[in-house]
Design a protein around this motif. Structure first.
Motif, PDB file in Angstrom:
ATOM      1  N   UNK A 107     -10.976 -16.552   4.054  1.00 12.59           N
ATOM      2  CA  UNK A 107      -9.626 -15.941   4.804  1.00 12.59           C
ATOM      3  C   UNK A 107      -8.725 -15.710   3.643  1.00 12.59           C
ATOM      4  N   UNK A 108      -8.695 -16.586   2.681  1.00 16.26           N
ATOM      5  CA  UNK A 108      -7.859 -16.328   1.513  1.00 16.26           C
ATOM      6  C   UNK A 108      -8.135 -15.405   0.696  1.00 16.26           C
ATOM      7  N   UNK A 109      -9.663 -14.908   0.314  1.00 12.74           N
ATOM      8  CA  UNK A 109     -10.045 -13.729  -0.186  1.00 12.74           C
ATOM      9  C   UNK A 109      -9.477 -12.374   0.557  1.00 12.74           C
ATOM     10  N   UNK A 110      -9.716 -12.634   1.755  1.00  9.19           N
ATOM     11  CA  UNK A 110      -9.058 -11.523   2.434  1.00  9.19           C
ATOM     12  C   UNK A 110      -7.816 -11.248   2.646  1.00  9.19           C
ATOM     13  N   UNK A 111      -6.936 -12.377   2.600  1.00 10.20           N
ATOM     14  CA  UNK A 111      -5.535 -12.098   2.411  1.00 10.20           C
ATOM     15  C   UNK A 111      -5.250 -11.291   1.231  1.00 10.20           C
ATOM     16  N   UNK A 112      -5.939 -11.720   0.039  1.00  8.39           N
ATOM     17  CA  UNK A 112      -5.611 -11.169  -1.156  1.00  8.39           C
ATOM     18  C   UNK A 112      -6.007  -9.788  -1.253  1.00  8.39           C
ATOM     19  N   UNK A 113      -7.093  -9.356  -0.685  1.00 10.57           N
ATOM     20  CA  UNK A 113      -7.574  -8.060  -0.373  1.00 10.57           C
ATOM     21  C   UNK A 113      -6.597  -7.219   0.183  1.00 10.57           C
ATOM     22  N   UNK A 114      -6.125  -7.774   1.476  1.00 12.68           N
ATOM     23  CA  UNK A 114      -5.237  -7.006   1.989  1.00 12.68           C
ATOM     24  C   UNK A 114      -3.947  -6.791   1.398  1.00 12.68           C
ATOM     25  N   UNK A 116      -3.585  -6.347  -1.702  1.00 15.29           N
ATOM     26  CA  UNK A 116      -3.725  -5.425  -2.804  1.00 15.29           C
ATOM     27  C   UNK A 116      -3.648  -4.116  -2.176  1.00 15.29           C
ATOM     28  N   UNK A 117      -4.381  -4.011  -0.840  1.00 10.32           N
ATOM     29  CA  UNK A 117      -4.561  -2.686  -0.156  1.00 10.32           C
ATOM     30  C   UNK A 117      -2.924  -2.343   0.353  1.00 10.32           C
ATOM     31  N   UNK A 118      -2.300  -3.135   0.664  1.00  7.63           N
ATOM     32  CA  UNK A 118      -0.820  -2.889   1.155  1.00  7.63           C
ATOM     33  C   UNK A 118      -0.031  -2.469  -0.075  1.00  7.63           C
ATOM     34  N   UNK A 119      -0.264  -3.043  -1.203  1.00  2.00           N
ATOM     35  CA  UNK A 119       0.457  -2.524  -2.480  1.00  2.00           C
ATOM     36  C   UNK A 119      -0.108  -1.063  -2.888  1.00  2.00           C
ATOM     37  N   UNK A 120      -1.167  -0.847  -2.698  1.00  3.75           N
ATOM     38  CA  UNK A 120      -1.854   0.362  -3.013  1.00  3.75           C
ATOM     39  C   UNK A 120      -0.955   1.388  -2.075  1.00  3.75           C
ATOM     40  N   UNK A 121      -1.173   1.236  -0.584  1.00  4.05           N
ATOM     41  CA  UNK A 121      -0.664   1.940   0.347  1.00  4.05           C
ATOM     42  C   UNK A 121       0.724   2.326   0.121  1.00  4.05           C
ATOM     43  N   UNK A 122       1.642   1.309  -0.425  1.00  4.60           N
ATOM     44  CA  UNK A 122       3.144   1.289  -0.506  1.00  4.60           C
ATOM     45  C   UNK A 122       3.216   2.307  -1.658  1.00  4.60           C
ATOM     46  N   UNK A 123       2.255   2.145  -2.690  1.00 10.10           N
ATOM     47  CA  UNK A 123       2.580   3.051  -3.980  1.00 10.10           C
ATOM     48  C   UNK A 123       2.331   4.461  -3.720  1.00 10.10           C
ATOM     49  N   UNK A 124       1.441   4.552  -2.618  1.00 13.01           N
ATOM     50  CA  UNK A 124       1.122   6.167  -2.384  1.00 13.01           C
ATOM     51  C   UNK A 124       2.228   6.593  -1.539  1.00 13.01           C
ATOM     52  N   UNK A 125       3.055   5.705  -0.598  1.00 15.24           N
ATOM     53  CA  UNK A 125       3.928   6.334  -0.115  1.00 15.24           C
ATOM     54  C   UNK A 125       5.187   6.467  -0.805  1.00 15.24           C
ATOM     55  N   UNK A 126       5.374   5.727  -1.787  1.00 13.36           N
ATOM     56  CA  UNK A 126       6.528   5.983  -2.784  1.00 13.36           C
ATOM     57  C   UNK A 126       6.068   7.229  -3.551  1.00 13.36           C
ATOM     58  N   UNK A 127       5.071   7.665  -3.964  1.00 11.72           N
ATOM     59  CA  UNK A 127       4.794   8.724  -4.542  1.00 11.72           C
ATOM     60  C   UNK A 127       4.948  10.038  -3.750  1.00 11.72           C
ATOM     61  N   UNK A 128       4.638   9.871  -2.401  1.00 12.14           N
ATOM     62  CA  UNK A 128       4.867  10.966  -1.403  1.00 12.14           C
ATOM     63  C   UNK A 128       6.268  11.140  -1.260  1.00 12.14           C
TER      64      UNK A 128
END
Length: 134
Positions: A107-114, A116-128
């Motif tokens: 669960x902790x590993x999945x939280x960390x992956x989530x 990172x995924x949320x940060x990536x999605x936020x970065x893309x939103x900011x770029x767009x």
């Protein structure tokens, strides 16, 4: 057919598992239908649904079929009301505790992956998003 038994379609709807997956778990010996109808259809009980729910929750955490089988065996023995020695009961409890610890780690590993995924999605939103006008 007794109202306490369900056909595989109802079990699939209640568990969110496909018919194929439920049949696979039957073939793997994880959840055997409690009965068969006169026509040969698999019939399941609430207990079978509970077992499938445990399996469904273990799968995304990376547990193998053998680990699922082992955990179900340990919980079955504790829940069956069979006479167990204190050391047998402790050994079964330790097996279950090991799975709980492994689940918590996953669960902790999945939280960390989530995260990172949320940060990536936020970065893309900011770029767009349109740049502010000067």
């Amino acid at each position: 057919m007794s109202s306490e038994h369900m056909q595989i379609g109802e079990v699939a709807a209640r568990t969110g598992l496909s018919l194929r997956t439920i049949r696979h778990y039957d073939q793997a010996g994880l959840v055997t239908p409690s009965a068969r109808s006169q026509g040969g259809f698999r019939l399941y009980t609430e207990g079978d649904v509970a077992r499938l729910t445990v399996i469904r929750r273990m799968k995304p955490l990376g547990f193998t079929l053998d680990q699922m089988r082992d955990l179900l065996e340990a919980t079955d023995r504790l829940d069956a009301g069979e006479v167990l020695t204190a050391s047998e009961r402790e050994a079964l409890t330790e097996r279950i505790r090991g799975y709980e610890q492994e689940a918590a780690e996953q669960v902790e590993k999945l939280r960390a992956q989530l995260a990172r995924a949320e940060e990536f999605a936020a970065t893309l939103r900011e770029r767009l998003s349109p740049a502010p006008s000067p």
